[in-house]
Design an enzyme around this catalytic site. Sequence first.
Site, PDB file in Angstrom:
ATOM      1  N   THR A  42      43.352  40.882  41.031  1.00  0.00           N
ATOM      2  CA  THR A  42      44.306  40.427  40.028  1.00  0.00           C
ATOM      3  C   THR A  42      43.563  39.786  38.859  1.00  0.00           C
ATOM      4  O   THR A  42      43.935  39.942  37.701  1.00  0.00           O
ATOM      5  CB  THR A  42      45.311  39.449  40.660  1.00  0.00           C
ATOM      6  OG1 THR A  42      45.975  40.128  41.733  1.00  0.00           O
ATOM      7  CG2 THR A  42      46.348  38.990  39.660  1.00  0.00           C
ATOM      8  N   ARG A  99      45.921  34.482  52.669  1.00  0.00           N
ATOM      9  CA  ARG A  99      46.479  33.620  51.617  1.00  0.00           C
ATOM     10  C   ARG A  99      45.795  32.262  51.615  1.00  0.00           C
ATOM     11  O   ARG A  99      45.901  31.499  50.668  1.00  0.00           O
ATOM     12  CB  ARG A  99      47.998  33.381  51.809  1.00  0.00           C
ATOM     13  CG  ARG A  99      48.922  34.589  51.745  1.00  0.00           C
ATOM     14  CD  ARG A  99      48.694  35.433  50.545  1.00  0.00           C
ATOM     15  NE  ARG A  99      47.818  36.538  50.881  1.00  0.00           N
ATOM     16  CZ  ARG A  99      47.145  37.242  49.982  1.00  0.00           C
ATOM     17  NH1 ARG A  99      47.250  36.977  48.710  1.00  0.00           N
ATOM     18  NH2 ARG A  99      46.348  38.230  50.347  1.00  0.00           N
TER      19      ARG A  99
HETATM   20  P1  ATP Z   1      44.903  39.681  46.771  1.00  0.00           P
HETATM   21  O1  ATP Z   1      44.335  40.850  47.493  1.00  0.00           O
HETATM   22  O2  ATP Z   1      45.361  38.634  47.703  1.00  0.00           O
HETATM   23  O3  ATP Z   1      45.892  40.074  45.743  1.00  0.00           O
HETATM   24  P2  ATP Z   1      42.960  39.522  44.663  1.00  0.00           P
HETATM   25  O4  ATP Z   1      41.932  40.513  45.003  1.00  0.00           O
HETATM   26  O5  ATP Z   1      43.953  39.886  43.641  1.00  0.00           O
HETATM   27  O6  ATP Z   1      43.671  39.004  45.995  1.00  0.00           O
HETATM   28  P3  ATP Z   1      42.545  37.197  43.039  1.00  0.00           P
HETATM   29  O7  ATP Z   1      43.838  36.543  43.327  1.00  0.00           O
HETATM   30  O8  ATP Z   1      42.354  37.839  41.739  1.00  0.00           O
HETATM   31  O9  ATP Z   1      42.206  38.202  44.231  1.00  0.00           O
HETATM   32  O10 ATP Z   1      41.359  36.166  43.257  1.00  0.00           O
HETATM   33  C1  ATP Z   1      41.285  35.362  44.414  1.00  0.00           C
HETATM   34  C2  ATP Z   1      40.710  34.001  44.065  1.00  0.00           C
HETATM   35  O11 ATP Z   1      39.343  34.118  43.753  1.00  0.00           O
HETATM   36  C3  ATP Z   1      41.361  33.389  42.840  1.00  0.00           C
HETATM   37  O12 ATP Z   1      41.488  32.014  43.033  1.00  0.00           O
HETATM   38  C4  ATP Z   1      40.364  33.699  41.740  1.00  0.00           C
HETATM   39  O13 ATP Z   1      40.474  32.772  40.703  1.00  0.00           O
HETATM   40  C5  ATP Z   1      39.044  33.613  42.465  1.00  0.00           C
HETATM   41  N1  ATP Z   1      37.983  34.455  41.868  1.00  0.00           N
HETATM   42  C6  ATP Z   1      38.040  35.766  41.626  1.00  0.00           C
HETATM   43  N2  ATP Z   1      36.889  36.226  41.118  1.00  0.00           N
HETATM   44  C7  ATP Z   1      36.057  35.164  41.027  1.00  0.00           C
HETATM   45  C8  ATP Z   1      34.707  34.975  40.583  1.00  0.00           C
HETATM   46  N3  ATP Z   1      33.976  35.992  40.108  1.00  0.00           N
HETATM   47  N4  ATP Z   1      34.197  33.734  40.637  1.00  0.00           N
HETATM   48  C9  ATP Z   1      34.927  32.711  41.129  1.00  0.00           C
HETATM   49  N5  ATP Z   1      36.189  32.800  41.559  1.00  0.00           N
HETATM   50  C10 ATP Z   1      36.753  34.020  41.521  1.00  0.00           C
HETATM   51 MG    MG Z   2      46.037  40.124  43.737  1.00  0.00          MG
END
Ligand code: ATP
Ligand code: MG
Length: 655
Positions: free
Chosen positions: A31, A610
Site C-alpha cells: 500500500t 495485522r
Molecule cells: P498488507 O498486506 O497488510 O496490505 P502492505 O504490504 O500493504 O500490507 P503497508 O501497509 O504498505 O504494507 O506497510 C506496512 C507497514 O510498514 C506500514 O506501517 C508502513 O508504513 C511500513 N513500511 C513500509 N515500507 C517501509 C520501509 N521501506 N521502511 C519503513 N517502514 C515501511
Molecule cells: Mg496494504
Amino acid sequence: MSAKLNSPQREAVRTLSGPLLVLAGAGTGKTRVVTHRIAELIRHGTPPERILAVTFTRKAAGEMLQRASALLRTKGKGRKQMRPQISTFHSQCVRILRRHIAKLGYPAKFSICDRGDQESEARAALREIRCPNESLRPGDLIAIIGGWKTRSIGPARAASVAETDKEHLAAAAYRRYQNNLKTKGVVDFDDLLLLVQQLFSENAAVRREEASRFDHVLIDEYQDTNQSQYQIVRGLAMGHRNLCVVGDDDQSIYGWRGAEVEHILRFEKDWPDAKVVRLEDNYRSTSAILNYANTLIAFNRVRHDKVLRAARAGGARPRVLQLPDENQEAEKVVADIQHLLSQPGVAARDFAILCRTNEQPRSFETELRKAKLPYILVGGMSFFDRKEVRDLLAYLKVIENPHDEVSLLRIINTPARGIGNSTVKSLVAAATSHGGHVWDFLSTAGEEGILAPAAAQSVKKFHTLIESIREIAPNCKLQDLASLVIEKANYRNELSRIYPDPNDRDARNASLEEVINAAANYQGQSKEPNLQGFLDEVALGGQDTPDEKENQLKSNAIALMTLHSAKGLEFPYVYMVGMEEGILPHKRSITADGDAIDEERRLCYVGVTRAQEQLTLSIALTRRKWGKTRDTVPSRFLFEMTGQAENAVHNRKRR
Ligand code: ATP
Ligand code: MG
C-alpha cells in the site's frame, strides 16, 4: 524521493508507465508503494485528477487518501485543491452508472437498496412465483442470487447453471427480483459491479469515455477482485495500459464473494510486458509475530511460495489466553486492554479486537461499555440497518426520487397514517396494470375510483406532505432537510409510541441525530453537495464501514471488527478472539471442501499479520449455543501456528 523506501519498493514507485504487478506478502509496503507512486506520478506531471486508485473498503480508501495527501503536502506545493480519485470499486461504479445507466434500460435516476430492502424484494419475488416459505427463504434467495451475481451470471443464465431444487426455484425468483428492481429503478450492491461490466461489454463508446477520464489506474488488494471487477479494471486500463496492481495471494479472503485469486496470478499472462516486483521485508510486525504467520500459511497446499522476512527483529511471543467461557474471555481481553492503556504512550486506537463472526462482538461490546472504553464496531450490525435510520433515509430517497417504490412503500404508512395493507395493494395493482408508478396515483386515486374516499383522503395527504418537502428541498441544506422530514412526518411521536422506555427512545433519537450529523458532515465536505450524493455515500458507507465516524485513526477508539474488514490495516496490539474450531475455521468451511479451510487459514493469516507489537489469541473453553453451554475445541490454526499442541497451554502458564 522519500528515503523510506527499500530498493524494490523504489523500483516499483519509479516505474511510471505500463503494466506493473507488485506481488508480495503482508506488511511489505504494498500500500505504501501505491501511495508513493501516486505522489511520484504527480511529481512527474500527471494531473492528480487523472489518477484513479481503487481499494477494497471505504476504510482503506480513506486511509490511502490520508496517506497520499500527507505525501502530497510535503511534496507538491500549491497542488492541494486537486485530488487523485481514490475510491472503492463500488463507489466508482456508482459514478459510472449515474452517467450511463439509462443505456441499460434503467430509469436515469436510480437508488441503491440496502440489505433490508433486498429482503423485502426477495420476499415479493418468492410470493410472485408462489414459492412456499419453507422451500426457499428470502435470505437464502439473496445468498444464491448474490453468488450468481458475483460470478457475473444474470437471470437469463441462472436457470442453466442451477443444480438443486432450491437453485431452480431461485432462478425463477431471480428473474422476478431483477425485473422488479429494474422497473423500480433500484440496484443492489452486486448490480453496481455487474451493470458496469455489462455496460462496458455492450457499449464500447461508454467504456472508452470512462477509460479516458484517467491516465493511470492503481488497484490495491488485487487478490480479491471478482470477475466483474476484473473486467472493469481491464476495460478502464486497456487503452493507456498504465495499470498498477498490488496484492498478496495469501490474503485472498473473498472466495465466497466470487473473488478469484487466479486473477493476480494470471496478471503476467494478461499483460505480457508487465513488470513484476516482489517485496520481501515485512516492516509491520516483530519477528516473533511474523514467525507465527509464516508457519501458519505454510500449511496451505496451493500457494505461491514467498519469502517474508521480519525487518523488526525480536518482539514478544504471541500469547494464548484460555478462559472458561465467552463472557470471561471478553472480560479478560478488556481488562488486559485497560491495563495496557494505563501505560504511557498507549492509546485506544492502538488496539483491535478481531472476530470471525458477527455474533462474537456482542460480549466484547458489553464489557467495553462497562469499562467505559471508547470503541468502534466495524463490519457488524450496521448503524444504517436500524429501523429509524432506514425510515428517515427512505423519506429522503422518496424526496429525491418518488419513483423509488421500495422506499415509498416503506414510509407510506410510517408513522401510521391510516393507509392500510389493502390500500397499498390496490395502489400497487393500479400501478402495475397501467404500467406506471405508485407515486403517480397517490393524488388521484380517489377520483379514478382506485380507492374508497377515506383511504384516498389519507393517501392524498401523504402525497401533499412529500410534495411540500420536495418543494423546499432544493434550497435546503441537507441537515436541515433531514430535520424537516423528522418534524413534518411527526416521526418523534412515532418513536415515543414504539419505544415507551425513555432510554430506548433516547437511543433511537440519537440515531436520527447521527443521520443529521452525517448530512452536515457531507454538506461541509463535498464540492457540490446534493441529496443524491449524500444518499449514495450513505448506501456505500453502510456496506463495509457502519462506523459513521469512518476513520478509526481519527477518533481515538478501540476497533472491534471482523477479520474481513481488518484487511490492509495495522494495529500495535491485536486480539484474535474465539480461536476455536467452528469459529475460525468457520463451521461452514469445516464441512465444505479443503479449499474452504485454506481460505479460513488465509483469513487467520490476515488477522495475525495485522499485529505490530503484540498478538494475543484467545479461546473460550465453553461457549453458549442456542442457550446451551458446549465445550469448544481449540482451533487447528492455533496448533499449526505454535508448532505443537501443548503450546497453547504452555503459553498461558508462563503468564
Ligand atoms: P498488507 O498486506 O497488510 O496490505 P502492505 O504490504 O500493504 O500490507 P503497508 O501497509 O504498505 O504494507 O506497510 C506496512 C507497514 O510498514 C506500514 O506501517 C508502513 O508504513 C511500513 N513500511 C513500509 N515500507 C517501509 C520501509 N521501506 N521502511 C519503513 N517502514 C515501511
Ligand atoms: Mg496494504
